[in-house]
Design an enzyme around this catalytic site. Structure first.
Site, mmCIF file in Angstrom:
data_model
loop_
_atom_site.group_PDB
_atom_site.id
_atom_site.type_symbol
_atom_site.label_atom_id
_atom_site.label_comp_id
_atom_site.label_asym_id
_atom_site.label_seq_id
_atom_site.Cartn_x
_atom_site.Cartn_y
_atom_site.Cartn_z
ATOM 1 N N ASP A 83 0.864 -1.180 0.000
ATOM 2 C CA ASP A 83 0.000 0.000 0.000
ATOM 3 C C ASP A 83 0.902 1.232 0.000
ATOM 4 O OD1 ASP A 83 -2.338 1.645 0.361
ATOM 5 O OD2 ASP A 83 -1.803 1.846 2.467
ATOM 6 N N SER A 84 0.308 2.381 -0.217
ATOM 7 C CA SER A 84 1.075 3.619 -0.135
ATOM 8 C C SER A 84 1.560 3.870 1.300
ATOM 9 C CB SER A 84 0.212 4.786 -0.588
ATOM 10 O OG SER A 84 -0.973 4.822 0.173
ATOM 11 N N TYR A 122 -0.571 8.574 -2.288
ATOM 12 C CA TYR A 122 -0.627 8.285 -3.716
ATOM 13 C C TYR A 122 -1.852 8.961 -4.345
ATOM 14 C CZ TYR A 122 2.886 4.472 -3.639
ATOM 15 O OH TYR A 122 4.030 3.721 -3.547
ATOM 16 N N GLY A 123 -2.852 9.195 -3.504
ATOM 17 C CA GLY A 123 -4.154 9.658 -3.993
ATOM 18 C C GLY A 123 -4.146 10.990 -4.714
ATOM 19 N N CYS A 141 -4.075 -1.198 -2.077
ATOM 20 C CA CYS A 141 -4.207 0.252 -2.173
ATOM 21 C C CYS A 141 -5.139 0.523 -3.347
ATOM 22 C CB CYS A 141 -2.833 0.869 -2.431
ATOM 23 S SG CYS A 141 -2.870 2.637 -2.795
ATOM 24 N N ASN A 142 -6.203 1.254 -3.077
ATOM 25 C CA ASN A 142 -7.175 1.525 -4.142
ATOM 26 C C ASN A 142 -6.574 2.371 -5.256
ATOM 27 O OD1 ASN A 142 -10.208 0.779 -3.206
ATOM 28 N ND2 ASN A 142 -8.854 1.112 -1.483
ATOM 29 N N THR A 143 -5.723 3.323 -4.862
ATOM 30 C CA THR A 143 -5.141 4.210 -5.876
ATOM 31 C C THR A 143 -4.213 3.421 -6.806
ATOM 32 O OG1 THR A 143 -5.285 6.014 -4.286
ATOM 33 C CG2 THR A 143 -3.897 6.375 -6.200
ATOM 34 N N GLU A 173 -5.697 9.578 9.545
ATOM 35 C CA GLU A 173 -4.300 9.511 10.007
ATOM 36 C C GLU A 173 -4.084 10.357 11.258
ATOM 37 O OE1 GLU A 173 -1.203 9.455 7.202
ATOM 38 O OE2 GLU A 173 -2.174 7.780 6.180
ATOM 39 N N CYS A 207 -11.213 3.261 -0.654
ATOM 40 C CA CYS A 207 -9.944 3.754 -0.113
ATOM 41 C C CYS A 207 -9.661 2.981 1.166
ATOM 42 C CB CYS A 207 -10.031 5.246 0.188
ATOM 43 S SG CYS A 207 -8.543 5.899 0.963
ATOM 44 N N THR A 208 -8.407 2.634 1.341
ATOM 45 C CA THR A 208 -8.016 1.807 2.487
ATOM 46 C C THR A 208 -8.322 2.442 3.843
ATOM 47 O OG1 THR A 208 -5.868 2.847 2.252
ATOM 48 C CG2 THR A 208 -6.121 0.626 1.334
ATOM 49 N N HIS A 209 -8.365 3.775 3.883
ATOM 50 C CA HIS A 209 -8.553 4.454 5.177
ATOM 51 C C HIS A 209 -10.018 4.530 5.607
ATOM 52 C CE1 HIS A 209 -4.482 5.589 4.420
ATOM 53 N NE2 HIS A 209 -4.410 6.398 5.458
HETATM 54 N N1 DGL Z 1 -3.964 3.840 0.214
HETATM 55 C C1 DGL Z 1 -4.608 4.883 -0.533
HETATM 56 C C2 DGL Z 1 -5.840 4.328 -1.235
HETATM 57 O O1 DGL Z 1 -6.398 3.311 -0.859
HETATM 58 C C3 DGL Z 1 -5.014 6.049 0.353
HETATM 59 C C4 DGL Z 1 -3.867 6.870 0.863
HETATM 60 C C5 DGL Z 1 -3.085 7.581 -0.227
HETATM 61 O O2 DGL Z 1 -3.628 8.500 -0.874
HETATM 62 O O3 DGL Z 1 -1.943 7.195 -0.439
HETATM 63 O O4 DGL Z 1 -6.269 4.895 -2.206
#
Ligand code: DGL
Length: 269
Positions: free
Chosen positions: A12-13, A44-45, A75-77, A154, A186-188
């Site tokens: 993941d990012s 990453y987003g 990571c979704n992005t 976060e 999104c993971t968060h």
């Molecule tokens: N992990 C990213 C996602 O799931 C979210 C955090 C980021 O923007 O890096 O898209």
């Protein structure tokens, strides 16, 4: 082949992918894991497709060197921007978080009105929107980027009034669109699921990709007979690209477990 005790690679990012790790550990307790969180280069987003793809390739190379049997792009992005390129370049099976969530949403929706929220890069990629429409022509998709959610999570501001205010602002359009299912792309976002649900009301089913992805990993291992043997001595290794302290502290919230053995490594820039 009679199973493989090699680890599953997950990246993941940053820390968000630990929500996927948590679910993988629940359904596959005999599997070892190597996790990489690109904490030096997140988020990453907000980045372009080219940059997210470049970083995702570097991390996959790192995981391949660790001899992982499959890679989970938690990571979704990255999944929405880099998955096709990763599948072209690497020989191990690669699972992203988009497809499992899409399949689940199509099972759940009654009205066919599905909402998707994610980072700017995820929503801009149209990955969720295109896949939902590819699987079913009777689906209407409504999407919304919610970039501030990542910072709020976060910061640990899960139950603060400001999070509810921001959620109301972001989600008002989706409320008007009368969606009956929402994908947390999104993971968060699973960490603020309650806040999102409070805004949208109990009639909207909220899906996160973590559970669906873990189930997909399980079926892939079953299908390819790559499961670890029950006697496997399970090992979890965590790597990050910036100092491990914040990852260890915040990671506990995401994984709901203590995290040990976090090593910082340098990736090529
Ligand atoms: N992990 C990213 C996602 O799931 C979210 C955090 C980021 O923007 O890096 O898209």
């Amino acid at each position: 082949m009679k199973g493989s005790n090699l680890p599953i690679g997950v990246f993941d990012s940053g820390i968000g992918g630990l929500t996927v790790v948590e679910e993988i550990i629940k359904v596959l307790p005999h599997e070892s894991l190597v996790y990489f969180g690109d904490t030096a280069r997140l988020p990453y987003g907000t980045k372009s497709k080219d940059v997210v793809t470049k970083y995702s390739i570097q991390i996959s190379n790192f995981l391949i060197k660790k001899r992982v049997k499959i890679i989970v792009v938690a990571c979704n992005t990255s999944s929405s921007n880099a998955l096709p390129e990763l599948r072209k370049r690497f020989n191990v099976p690669i699972i992203g978080v988009i497809e499992p969530a899409v399949k689940q949403a199509l099972k759940v929706t009654k009205s066919g009105r599905i909402g998707v929220i994610g980072t700017e890069a995820t929503i801009k990629s149209n990955a969720y929107q295109n896949l939902l429409r590819k699987y079913s022509s009777r689906i209407s998709v409504y999407s919304q980027a919610c970039p501030l959610f990542v910072s709020l999570v976060e910061e640990g501001w899960i139950n603060k009034p400001v999070t509810l205010t921001v959620a109301k602002e972001y989600l008002s359009g989706l409320k008007r669109d009368r969606i009956d299912t929402l994908i947390l792309g999104c993971t968060h976002y699973p960490l603020i699921k309650n806040v999102i649900s409070a805004v949208l009301g109990k009639n909207v089913v909220i899906l996160d990709s973590a559970k669906a992805t873990a189930n997909e990993v399980q079926s892939l291992l079953d299908k390819t007979k790559l499961n670890s043997l029950k006697c496997n001595k399970v090992k979890y290794e965590f790597y990050v690209s910036d100092a491990p302290e914040k990852f260890i502290k915040l990671g506990r919230k995401f994984l709901k477990k203590d995290i040990r053995h976090v090593k910082k490594i340098e990736l090529p820039f």
